[in-house]
Design a protein around this motif. Structure first.
Motif, PDB file in Angstrom:
ATOM      1  N   CYS A  44     -59.093  87.971 -18.460  1.00 49.29           N
ATOM      2  CA  CYS A  44     -58.609  87.659 -17.121  1.00 49.29           C
ATOM      3  C   CYS A  44     -59.730  87.798 -16.088  1.00 49.29           C
ATOM      4  O   CYS A  44     -59.821  87.004 -15.142  1.00 49.29           O
ATOM      5  CB  CYS A  44     -57.449  88.584 -16.781  1.00 49.29           C
ATOM      6  N   SER A  45     -60.609  88.786 -16.276  1.00 49.68           N
ATOM      7  CA  SER A  45     -61.722  88.993 -15.348  1.00 49.68           C
ATOM      8  C   SER A  45     -62.700  87.835 -15.419  1.00 49.68           C
ATOM      9  O   SER A  45     -63.241  87.388 -14.400  1.00 49.68           O
ATOM     10  CB  SER A  45     -62.423  90.318 -15.664  1.00 49.68           C
ATOM     11  N   LEU A  46     -62.971  87.330 -16.640  1.00 51.25           N
ATOM     12  CA  LEU A  46     -63.852  86.174 -16.787  1.00 51.25           C
ATOM     13  C   LEU A  46     -63.256  84.951 -16.086  1.00 51.25           C
ATOM     14  O   LEU A  46     -63.959  84.200 -15.410  1.00 51.25           O
ATOM     15  CB  LEU A  46     -64.076  85.873 -18.271  1.00 51.25           C
ATOM     16  N   LEU A  47     -61.963  84.759 -16.264  1.00 52.63           N
ATOM     17  CA  LEU A  47     -61.318  83.605 -15.641  1.00 52.63           C
ATOM     18  C   LEU A  47     -61.288  83.702 -14.124  1.00 52.63           C
ATOM     19  O   LEU A  47     -61.367  82.685 -13.426  1.00 52.63           O
ATOM     20  CB  LEU A  47     -59.887  83.467 -16.182  1.00 52.63           C
ATOM     21  N   SER A  48     -61.161  84.926 -13.610  1.00 54.24           N
ATOM     22  CA  SER A  48     -61.086  85.104 -12.158  1.00 54.24           C
ATOM     23  C   SER A  48     -62.460  85.264 -11.512  1.00 54.24           C
ATOM     24  O   SER A  48     -62.569  85.305 -10.283  1.00 54.24           O
ATOM     25  CB  SER A  48     -60.220  86.332 -11.825  1.00 54.24           C
ATOM     26  N   GLY A  49     -63.526  85.389 -12.325  1.00 57.73           N
ATOM     27  CA  GLY A  49     -64.880  85.490 -11.797  1.00 57.73           C
ATOM     28  C   GLY A  49     -65.339  86.900 -11.518  1.00 57.73           C
ATOM     29  O   GLY A  49     -66.431  87.098 -10.958  1.00 57.73           O
ATOM     30  N   ASP A  50     -64.580  87.911 -11.892  1.00 59.07           N
ATOM     31  CA  ASP A  50     -64.980  89.309 -11.673  1.00 59.07           C
ATOM     32  C   ASP A  50     -65.795  89.760 -12.883  1.00 59.07           C
ATOM     33  O   ASP A  50     -65.288  90.434 -13.789  1.00 59.07           O
ATOM     34  CB  ASP A  50     -63.748  90.188 -11.476  1.00 59.07           C
TER      35      ASP A  50
END
Length: 794
Positions: A693-699
């Motif tokens: 989810c962090s990769l997808l959101s850019g975090d």
């Protein structure tokens, strides 16, 4: 090469019997042991030699049955007869075939003539049906004749040998068997009764094999042959095992070539007032009806079958036999469970168990020794053994794997011996000079837990056991013979159970033949195709399985044993015979889910939900199916309904987070993943979706933090892949190569598998500054090279 096995002769605890078979597989038994409970275990050896047979294809064999069926179904009798004549000419002019087609042409011409004259004839439909049956029989006869000369199968090898004795027929051989049997009964009056009896027994057994082979390969049976076989069933002077052997021969002959006289013989045998004969004839009849479902009954045979259905036992017997066929279908799954799960685990534990006991492994002692029992519990074997015990108590065949190793004796080279009922008067037992073998034969004769073929396996194996051990076992077992007789007597009043036991053992014998006979590839296996023994789909048996109670019983049986497609068919029929039921729609939905039809599964689950909206199980199934179907929003709506009643369920929170993530609501998804972390503690279960989810959101910082935690534990190939993506997005291309190489190595160096997952994640690079396609290609190529280096270092 020989193996050692312990087999319980008297009834024992089911788990002990199962352990016995397992220990045989892993070679744990070293010697027999007389336990305090007086349970006796027989060491015996099995010949492990293998038989191989390669069928040689023959290109000139004539098989026109499919074309004949199509022509007859279209009413084109003349064309069908022309096809037979032309095929006969290509084989070489056969006078009998030509003469038969000429007679059929004349009969058909007369029928057509009277019909075109407008003359009424109530028997016309019956005559037409019989004419079609005759044409089909001619096509079968032509196919059989085309193979007699050089077909290499056992059937035709045996047939060619029979044809060399042209003066012999089934009826003549049965007459000779009558004479030998009478002489055998009178042998007790001779001076040397033992010698005379032994010689006549051998002669009788030789005739039994010949009669089996003649019944099997004679097609069609002549009127005299059929009468002689029918008289055998009604003759009280003939031994029962011979009558049962003839039933097996009739069935095997029908499986080769259709012959209505065989079906009539089996129908007649079912009405005999002898449970063994009646039940075996019924099972044989149902098998050949299933395998010959494309051959309609003639009007006369239909009338005979209609009278059979009036027997008060018919409906219950057919259902009982059907259950045995279903259980037989489960044998392969049970065998896989033993060979793939239980036996490997037992092999791993064998050194520890024998070390604890300082002596060879004894299955009954394993149950009594607390240390051994603890080892079994910790390894999970106890649970598997309990499951196998339940399967055995439900009639499942848990001994197939064990006894499959003991079917390579020369005795089993003769096809007739696979259908020979075990009897202690057989020459291998009664003719033995060893009294211990005779006693063991008598005890095996009364043992209810083994089918006939397995009993012969045990007795034959005793020939490789030292004489001293045989004598010891005989003296120990003698004290139990009275108990065994009492137990057998106690079972007599249970007529229904007795018929069920007979059917179960006979079906096991048939199953073993089609799966273990050295030339099994030459025979059509009734158990090979699931639908072949599905009696529910037989038109002649529709009324037997037409009531709601039977449909539910059989459907539940299929459902419980994992035959979901067949179970659905039964439940679907049941749904038209009873009021709408939430439970029934649940099971229909589950059957569709397990067969991969998610759209239909959802439809039935929704019908179940309409009838019972409070069922949490149904709502969870709907959520799962919608998620598998890619409808994340719909799945989420169902998960929310379940979560309202179970707010602290970490599994539900995880699934809801995944649905939000797949819908692109990353921040909302993270809330649920953090909730999982709070409820269940920090673990890969929550960390992996947080990284994703962090990769997808850019975090990337948060992704790096959680990825490091995962890599510090026991990372999977997918974890290394995600870590590689993180390095690419962070600009650390050299580190990305390292992570990708590790991912490839974790997949057993399967580059195609790696590329499938990599390409599925390419969308991650679209929202960030990422390497161009050339640089990315160089990066992947370097990852492949480094993974090769990793492989070489390993």
């Amino acid at each position: 090469m020989t193996s050692s096995v312990c087999v319980p002769i008297e009834p024992v605890e089911p788990r002990i019997a199962i352990l016995c078979g397992i220990c045989f597989q892993i070679g744990c038994f070293k010697k027999c042991k007389n336990t305090e409970k007086s349970s006796f275990w027989h060491d015996f050896c099995g010949n492990n030699s293998k038989f191989a047979y390669t069928r040689t294809p023959m290109n000139h064999h004539i098989d026109i049955s499919g074309d004949i069926d199509r022509l007859l179904d279209s009413g084109r009798i003349n064309d069908a007869l022309d096809l037979i004549d032309n095929a006969a000419s290509s084989l070489g002019a056969i006078a009998e075939i030509r003469s038969a087609t000429a007679r059929l042409r004349e009969s058909y011409r007369l029928m057509t003539h009277y019909a075109l004259q407008g003359l009424p004839d109530p028997a016309r439909p019956q005559l037409f049906a019989e004419l079609c049956g005759s044409v089909r029989s001619l096509a079968d006869d032509l196919h059989r004749r085309s193979r007699i000369a050089d077909a290499p199968t056992l059937y035709f090898n045996t047939l060619r040998f029979q044809l060399s004795s042209r003066d012999l027929t089934v009826a003549a051989l049965i007459g000779e068997y009558h004479r030998v049997n009478r002489r055998l009964q009178m042998a007790v009056l001779t001076e040397d009764a033992e010698k005379a009896g032994r010689e006549l027994t051998v002669r009788a057994e030789s005739l039994e094999k010949d009669i089996f082979n003649f019944i099997w390969t004679t097609s069609p049976l002549s009127v005299d042959d059929a009468v002689a076989i029918g008289n055998v069933m009604a003759d009280p002077s003939l031994p029962r095992h011979f009558k049962l052997l003839c039933i097996g021969a009739v069935m095997m002959g029908e499986l080769e070539y259709h012959d209505e006289r065989r079906l009539r013989l089996l129908m007649d045998a079912y009405t005999v007032d002898d449970a063994e004969i009646s039940v075996r004839a019924l099972c044989s009849l149902l098998i050949v009806m299933s395998m010959r479902r494309d051959r309609p009954f003639s009007p006369s045979l239909s009338r005979r079958f209609d009278s059979l259905r009036e027997d008060p036992r018919w409906r219950s017997d057919v259902r009982m036999a059907f259950m045995q066929f279903i259980r037989a279908r489960d044998t392969e799954r049970i065998g896989r469970k033993l060979t793939d799960e239980v036996i490997p685990e037992m092999m791993k534990l064998r050194p520890e168990i024998e070390k604890l006991g300082r002596k060879p492994l004894d299955p009954e002692a394993m149950e009594e020794n607390p240390e051994w029992a603890e080892l079994l519990d910790k390894s999970g074997i106890s649970d598997k053994l309990k499951e196998l015990q339940e399967i055995q108590e439900d009639g499942g065949d848990v001994m197939m794997v064990t006894f499959s190793k003991l079917k390579t004796f020369p005795f089993f080279n003769d096809i007739s011996n696979w259908f020979l009922p075990f009897h202690s008067s057989h020459s291998s037992i009664a003719g033995s000079g060893d009294t211990s073998v005779r006693l063991l034969g008598e005890i095996m004769d009364a043992a209810p837990m083994f089918c006939d073929g397995d009993k012969f396996s045990i007795i034959l194996s005793l020939s490789q056991v030292p004489a001293s051990q045989r004598e010891m076992m005989a003296s120990q077992l003698k004290a139990h013979s009275a108990q065994m007789a009492a137990m057998s007597f106690g079972d007599l009043p249970q007529a229904g159970k007795d018929r069920e036991r007979i059917a179960g053992r006979y079906v096991q014998d048939i199953y073993r033949f089609f799966r273990l006979f050295r030339r099994k590839g030459e025979f059509r296996d009734p158990f090979a195709v699931a639908s072949s023994l599905n009696l529910v789909t037989l038109p002649q048996l529709s009324e037997v399985f037409d009531d709601a109670d039977t449909l539910r019983l059989v459907g539940e049986f299929y459902f419980r044993h994992g035959h979901y497609a067949d179970a659905f068919d039964l439940f679907d029929r049941l749904s038209f015979k009873m009021p709408p039921s939430a439970e029934l729609f649940q099971k229909m939905g589950y059957c569709m889910q397990m067969t991969g039809n998610l759209a239909e599964a959802i439809r039935y689950y929704e019908q179940s939900e309409l009838l019972n909206s409070q069922s949490e199980w149904t709502v969870k199934r709907l959520a799962f199916c919608h998620r598998q179907n890619g409808d994340w929003e719909k799945a989420l709506s169902y998960y929310i309904r379940v979560a309202s009643a179970r707010p602290d369920d970490s599994a539900l929170a995880l699934n809801m987070g995944r649905c939000h993530m797949l819908c692109g609501r990353y921040e909302e998804a993270l809330k649920f993943f953090y909730k999982v972390e709070f409820l269940a503690g920090e673990s890969d279960r929550s960390s992996r979706p947080i990284v994703r989810c962090s990769l997808l959101s850019g975090d990337l910082e948060r992704a790096r933090r959680y990825s490091a935690l995962i890599l510090s534990r026991d990372p999977s190939a997918s974890d290394f892949l995600a870590a590689g993506h993180l390095e690419v997005l962070s600009g650390s291309l050299d580190k990305a190569v390292e992570r990708y190489a590790s991912s490839i190595a974790a997949r057993n160096f399967d580059r195609d598998d790696f590329m499938r997952d990599f390409n599925a994640d390419r969308h991650l690079f679209s929202s960030f500054p990422a390497p161009d396609s050339l640089t990315l290609g160089l990066l992947l190529d370097e990852a492949f090279r480094r993974s090769s280096e990793l492989g070489q270092s390993l």
